[in-house]
Design a protein around this motif. Structure first.
Motif, short mmCIF file in Angstrom:
data_model
loop_
_atom_site.label_atom_id
_atom_site.label_comp_id
_atom_site.label_asym_id
_atom_site.label_seq_id
_atom_site.Cartn_x
_atom_site.Cartn_y
_atom_site.Cartn_z
N ARG A 1 2.09 -1.98 6.59
CA ARG A 1 1.50 -0.78 7.20
C ARG A 1 2.45 0.40 7.20
O ARG A 1 2.03 1.55 7.20
CB ARG A 1 1.06 -1.09 8.63
N SER A 2 3.72 0.11 7.20
CA SER A 2 4.72 1.18 7.19
C SER A 2 5.05 1.67 5.80
O SER A 2 5.86 2.59 5.65
CB SER A 2 6.00 0.70 7.89
N SER B 1 -6.49 3.34 3.79
CA SER B 1 -5.21 4.03 3.88
C SER B 1 -4.35 3.50 5.01
O SER B 1 -3.13 3.54 4.94
CB SER B 1 -5.44 5.54 4.05
N SER B 2 -4.96 3.00 6.07
CA SER B 2 -4.18 2.49 7.20
C SER B 2 -3.98 0.97 7.13
O SER B 2 -3.42 0.39 8.06
CB SER B 2 -4.87 2.85 8.51
N TYR B 3 -4.43 0.35 6.07
CA TYR B 3 -4.32 -1.09 5.90
C TYR B 3 -3.11 -1.44 5.06
O TYR B 3 -2.73 -0.71 4.14
CB TYR B 3 -5.56 -1.65 5.21
N ASN C 1 -4.54 5.60 -2.22
CA ASN C 1 -5.46 5.74 -1.10
C ASN C 1 -6.68 6.59 -1.46
O ASN C 1 -7.78 6.35 -0.97
CB ASN C 1 -4.74 6.34 0.10
N PRO D 1 -5.31 -5.01 8.67
CA PRO D 1 -4.93 -3.87 9.49
C PRO D 1 -3.66 -4.08 10.30
O PRO D 1 -3.11 -3.13 10.86
CB PRO D 1 -6.13 -3.72 10.43
N SER D 2 -3.22 -5.31 10.37
CA SER D 2 -2.10 -5.62 11.26
C SER D 2 -0.92 -6.27 10.55
O SER D 2 -0.14 -6.99 11.16
CB SER D 2 -2.57 -6.54 12.39
#
Length: 124
Positions: free
Chosen positions: A52-53, A29-31, A72, A98-99
């Protein structure tokens, strides 16, 4: 972490396919998620991503014909492709990172985990 892509196949020009990619071993979910493709004799290239946004980006070559999405709750990402053309023939890869932000969304090095690829062939 494993990414399992599926949904590829042989389709006629003008047809549609929906690719799926299930991610295991990581709650994504945060990737950021992305799709890339590699045609025979060509380098792998970016086609679509959700950063990510939550912003979506598409390669100009496929813009207007494709939609990227992610679920997700199912740890699954999707790539809906419509109005397919012979030049869309390629192995399609899913990837997560992740980034990944808007400025590096098309960079392969921003993605840490990759799926094995699924073949898409557009031909009559």
């Amino acid at each position: 972490v494993q990414l399992q892509a599926s949904g590829g196949g042989l389709v006629q020009p003008g047809g549609s396919l929906r690719l799926s990619c299930v991610v295991s071993g990581r709650t994504f979910s945060s990737y950021a998620v992305g799709w890339f493709r590699q045609a025979p004799g060509m380098e792998r290239e970016f086609v679509a991503a959700i950063n990510r946004s939550g912003g979506k980006s598409y390669a100009d070559s496929m813009k207007g014909r494709v939609t990227i999405s992610k679920d997700n709750a199912r740890n699954t990402m999707y790539f809906q492709m419509d109005s397919l053309r012979p030049e869309d023939t390629a192995v399609y890869y899913c990837a997560i990172g992740p980034s990944v932000i808007a400025s590096n969304v098309a960079s392969q090095t921003a993605y840490v985990y990759w799926g094995q690829g699924t073949q898409v062939t557009v031909s009559s």
